[in-house]
Design a protein around this motif. Structure first.
Motif, mmCIF file in Angstrom:
data_model
loop_
_atom_site.group_PDB
_atom_site.id
_atom_site.type_symbol
_atom_site.label_atom_id
_atom_site.label_comp_id
_atom_site.label_asym_id
_atom_site.label_seq_id
_atom_site.Cartn_x
_atom_site.Cartn_y
_atom_site.Cartn_z
ATOM 1 N N GLY A 153 -35.812 0.183 13.506
ATOM 2 C CA GLY A 153 -34.367 0.453 14.451
ATOM 3 C C GLY A 153 -33.190 -0.039 13.678
ATOM 4 N N LYS A 154 -32.037 -0.007 14.105
ATOM 5 C CA LYS A 154 -30.685 -0.066 13.332
ATOM 6 C C LYS A 154 -30.229 -1.727 14.127
ATOM 7 N N ARG A 155 -29.456 -2.456 13.400
ATOM 8 C CA ARG A 155 -28.791 -3.473 13.086
ATOM 9 C C ARG A 155 -28.878 -3.195 15.249
ATOM 10 N N LYS A 156 -29.080 -5.004 14.605
ATOM 11 C CA LYS A 156 -29.222 -5.227 16.477
ATOM 12 C C LYS A 156 -29.834 -4.334 18.036
ATOM 13 N N SER A 157 -30.489 -3.686 17.631
ATOM 14 C CA SER A 157 -31.098 -3.065 18.446
ATOM 15 C C SER A 157 -32.588 -4.034 18.518
ATOM 16 N N GLY A 158 -32.793 -4.723 18.708
ATOM 17 C CA GLY A 158 -33.145 -5.627 18.712
ATOM 18 C C GLY A 158 -34.672 -5.735 18.652
ATOM 19 N N LYS A 159 -35.234 -5.128 17.192
ATOM 20 C CA LYS A 159 -36.146 -5.353 16.703
ATOM 21 C C LYS A 159 -37.203 -6.702 16.382
ATOM 22 N N ASP A 160 -36.216 -8.090 16.554
ATOM 23 C CA ASP A 160 -37.427 -9.396 16.607
ATOM 24 C C ASP A 160 -37.096 -9.256 18.020
ATOM 25 N N TYR A 161 -36.711 -9.577 18.781
ATOM 26 C CA TYR A 161 -36.394 -9.726 20.890
ATOM 27 C C TYR A 161 -37.447 -9.113 20.426
ATOM 28 N N VAL A 162 -37.621 -7.298 20.383
ATOM 29 C CA VAL A 162 -39.334 -6.690 20.832
ATOM 30 C C VAL A 162 -40.055 -7.000 20.339
ATOM 31 N N TYR A 199 -24.126 -15.642 9.019
ATOM 32 C CA TYR A 199 -24.081 -16.124 7.365
ATOM 33 C C TYR A 199 -24.933 -14.745 7.010
ATOM 34 N N LYS A 200 -26.138 -14.073 7.840
ATOM 35 C CA LYS A 200 -26.967 -13.038 6.737
ATOM 36 C C LYS A 200 -26.176 -12.595 6.679
ATOM 37 N N GLU A 201 -25.384 -11.305 7.509
ATOM 38 C CA GLU A 201 -24.225 -10.381 7.309
ATOM 39 C C GLU A 201 -23.790 -10.666 5.868
ATOM 40 N N HIS A 220 -24.420 -11.802 3.561
ATOM 41 C CA HIS A 220 -24.644 -11.759 2.224
ATOM 42 C C HIS A 220 -25.237 -10.163 2.497
ATOM 43 N N ARG A 221 -25.610 -9.248 3.685
ATOM 44 C CA ARG A 221 -26.512 -8.115 3.872
ATOM 45 C C ARG A 221 -25.830 -7.141 2.741
ATOM 46 N N ALA A 222 -25.123 -6.614 2.163
ATOM 47 C CA ALA A 222 -24.943 -5.903 1.197
ATOM 48 C C ALA A 222 -25.160 -6.361 -0.021
ATOM 49 N N ALA A 251 -39.785 -2.281 9.657
ATOM 50 C CA ALA A 251 -39.647 -1.390 8.659
ATOM 51 C C ALA A 251 -38.220 -0.422 8.461
ATOM 52 N N ARG A 252 -37.848 -0.223 7.041
ATOM 53 C CA ARG A 252 -35.946 0.825 7.119
ATOM 54 C C ARG A 252 -36.444 1.974 5.705
ATOM 55 N N ARG A 253 -37.089 2.048 5.048
ATOM 56 C CA ARG A 253 -37.541 3.093 4.723
ATOM 57 C C ARG A 253 -38.656 3.965 4.641
ATOM 58 N N ASP A 278 -22.280 -5.159 21.638
ATOM 59 C CA ASP A 278 -22.349 -6.428 22.630
ATOM 60 C C ASP A 278 -23.281 -7.971 21.608
ATOM 61 N N ARG A 279 -23.951 -6.926 21.477
ATOM 62 C CA ARG A 279 -24.995 -8.047 20.450
ATOM 63 C C ARG A 279 -24.361 -8.922 19.358
ATOM 64 N N GLY A 280 -23.268 -8.293 18.838
ATOM 65 C CA GLY A 280 -22.220 -8.700 17.405
ATOM 66 C C GLY A 280 -22.358 -7.552 16.670
ATOM 67 N N THR A 305 -36.899 1.505 24.294
ATOM 68 C CA THR A 305 -35.280 1.326 24.185
ATOM 69 C C THR A 305 -34.872 -0.051 24.852
ATOM 70 N N ASN A 306 -34.457 -0.257 24.153
ATOM 71 C CA ASN A 306 -33.563 -1.992 24.444
ATOM 72 C C ASN A 306 -32.615 -1.983 24.998
ATOM 73 N N GLU A 307 -32.176 -1.780 26.242
ATOM 74 C CA GLU A 307 -31.345 -2.190 26.489
ATOM 75 C C GLU A 307 -30.788 -2.160 28.329
HETATM 76 N N1 LIG Z 1 -32.910 -7.243 26.116
HETATM 77 C C1 LIG Z 1 -32.645 -8.371 25.260
HETATM 78 N N2 LIG Z 1 -32.136 -8.696 26.195
HETATM 79 C C2 LIG Z 1 -31.946 -10.344 25.323
HETATM 80 N N3 LIG Z 1 -30.924 -10.098 24.588
HETATM 81 C C3 LIG Z 1 -31.737 -9.358 23.570
HETATM 82 C C4 LIG Z 1 -31.555 -8.239 24.625
HETATM 83 N N4 LIG Z 1 -32.326 -7.681 23.136
HETATM 84 C C5 LIG Z 1 -32.163 -8.618 22.000
HETATM 85 N N5 LIG Z 1 -30.675 -9.618 22.353
HETATM 86 C C6 LIG Z 1 -30.361 -10.052 21.551
HETATM 87 O O1 LIG Z 1 -29.409 -9.596 20.779
HETATM 88 C C7 LIG Z 1 -29.024 -10.358 19.125
HETATM 89 C C8 LIG Z 1 -29.545 -8.488 18.910
HETATM 90 O O2 LIG Z 1 -31.519 -8.670 18.618
HETATM 91 P P1 LIG Z 1 -31.869 -8.962 17.223
HETATM 92 O O3 LIG Z 1 -31.696 -10.452 16.384
HETATM 93 O O4 LIG Z 1 -33.288 -9.363 17.984
HETATM 94 O O5 LIG Z 1 -32.207 -7.812 17.121
HETATM 95 P P2 LIG Z 1 -32.911 -6.501 15.426
HETATM 96 O O6 LIG Z 1 -32.669 -5.529 15.512
HETATM 97 O O7 LIG Z 1 -33.694 -7.447 14.866
HETATM 98 O O8 LIG Z 1 -30.663 -7.596 14.245
HETATM 99 P P3 LIG Z 1 -30.801 -7.658 12.489
HETATM 100 O O9 LIG Z 1 -31.121 -5.779 11.663
HETATM 101 O O10 LIG Z 1 -28.651 -7.044 12.675
HETATM 102 O O11 LIG Z 1 -31.194 -8.961 12.334
HETATM 103 C C9 LIG Z 1 -29.819 -11.674 19.847
HETATM 104 O O12 LIG Z 1 -29.419 -12.498 19.442
HETATM 105 C C10 LIG Z 1 -31.338 -11.967 20.993
HETATM 106 O O13 LIG Z 1 -31.422 -12.663 20.837
#
Ligand SMILES: Nc1ncnc2c1ncn2[C@@H]1O[C@H](COP(=O)(O)OP(=O)(O)OP(=O)(O)O)[C@@H](O)[C@H]1O
Ligand SMILES: C[C@@](O)(CCOP(=O)(O)O)CC(=O)O
Length: 194
Positions: A14-23, A66-68, A70-72, A107-109, A138-140, A166-168
Motif C-alpha cells: 500500500g502507499k505511504r500512510k495508507s495504514g499498512k502497519d495499522y492494518v 525521522y524516517k521520511e 532519510h527515505r529517499a 511489499a513494494r516491488r 491527514d495522516r501526515g 479500504t482503510n478510512e
Molecule cells: N484506521 C485508522 N484509524 C486511526 N489511525 C490510523 C488508521 N490507519 C492508520 N492510522 C494512523 O495513520 C498513520 C499512518 O499509518 P501507518 O503507519 O499504518 O501507515 P503505513 O502505510 O504503514 O505508512 P508508511 O508506509 O508511510 O510507513 C499512523 O499514525 C497510524 O496510527
C-alpha cells in the motif's frame, strides 16, 4: 534458528500512510503472537542502513518524520542491494520466523511478491491497503517527487490482489473487511489456535 515452514503468508502492500502497519497490527492483535508474526522487509534494510550511517534504528521504524528525512537515501541504498540480489531483504526478514501465519507488512516491488510466490507458492496471498490522498494527507503524507512517483510507491500499482482493504473513516469497519482474512489465517494455523 532457521524459520519454520509457514502455513499461510499474507503479503500486504500500500502507499505511504495508507495504514499498512495499522492494518497488519490489527490482524496481529486478533490472531495473537502465538500463531502470527509481522515481518517487515524494510526491517533488515533499516537496521543495516542505520548501522552504516550512524542513525537511530528505532526512529527509522517509527511512523514519524525521522524516517521520511532519510527515505529517499534508504530507497536508493536498498535498490542497490536488490540489484545484486532481489531476494536479499525477503530472506533476511523471514529467516527466523517460527509462527504458522506470516504477515509481510510492506511489499513494494514485483520482485518482493515474486520471491514469496516462488518460494512459497501454496501459502502466499496478497492484500492491498488503500486510502484516499485526503486521508493519507491527514495522516501526515505530502507528495514528494522522486518517492511517490517511483518504484518504491508505484511498483505494485498494476498487480492483482486477493483482497483490497479500504482503510478510512467512511469505509466499512476493518473488522468486517478483514473477516475473510482472519478466518483463513485462523483456519490455516490449525490446532495452534484451538
Ligand atoms: N484506521 C485508522 N484509524 C486511526 N489511525 C490510523 C488508521 N490507519 C492508520 N492510522 C494512523 O495513520 C498513520 C499512518 O499509518 P501507518 O503507519 O499504518 O501507515 P503505513 O502505510 O504503514 O505508512 P508508511 O508506509 O508511510 O510507513 C499512523 O499514525 C497510524 O496510527
Ligand atoms: C527504504 C524503504 O524500505 C522504507 C520503507 O519504510 P516504511 O515501510 O514506509 O516504514 C522503502 C523501500 O524499500 O523502497
Amino acid at each position: 534458528m532457521a524459520s519454520a515452514e509457514p502455513k499461510i503468508i499474507l503479503v500486504f502492500s500500500g502507499k505511504r500512510k495508507s495504514g499498512k502497519d495499522y492494518v497488519t497490527d490489527f490482524i496481529l492483535k486478533r490472531l495473537g503472537s502465538e500463531i502470527c508474526c509481522i515481518l517487515r522487509l524494510s526491517g533488515p534494510l533499516k537496521k543495516q542502513y542505520a548501522q552504516d550511517h550512524g542513525l537511530d534504528y528505532s526512529e527509522l521504524l517509527a511512523a514519524g518524520g525521522y524516517k521520511e528525512t532519510h527515505r529517499a537515501d534508504m530507497i536508493a541504498w536498498g535498490e542497490q542491494q536488490r540489484r545484486q540480489d532481489p531476494g536479499f531483504f525477503c530472506r533476511l526478514a523471514t529467516e527466523a520466523a517460527q509462527q504458522p501465519v506470516w504477515i509481510v507488512s510492506d511489499a513494494r516491488r514485483r520482485s518482493d511478491l515474486r520471491w514469496f510466490q516462488t518460494e512459497y507458492p501454496r501459502q502466499t496471498r496478497c492484500a492491498r491497503v488503500q486510502a484516499s490522498e485526503e486521508t493519507r494527507a491527514d495522516r501526515g503524507w505530502r507528495f514528494t517527487a522522486g518517492i511517490d512517483d517511483a518504484e518504491s510507491e508505484c511498483g505494485l500499482d498494476g498487480e492483482k490482489f486477493d483482497w483490497i482493504i479500504t482503510n478510512e473513516a467512511d469505509a466499512p469497519a476493518l473488522e468486517e473487511q478483514l473477516e475473510n482474512i482472519l478466518q483463513l489465517a485462523s483456519h490455516a494455523a490449525g490446532p495452534h489456535n484451538s
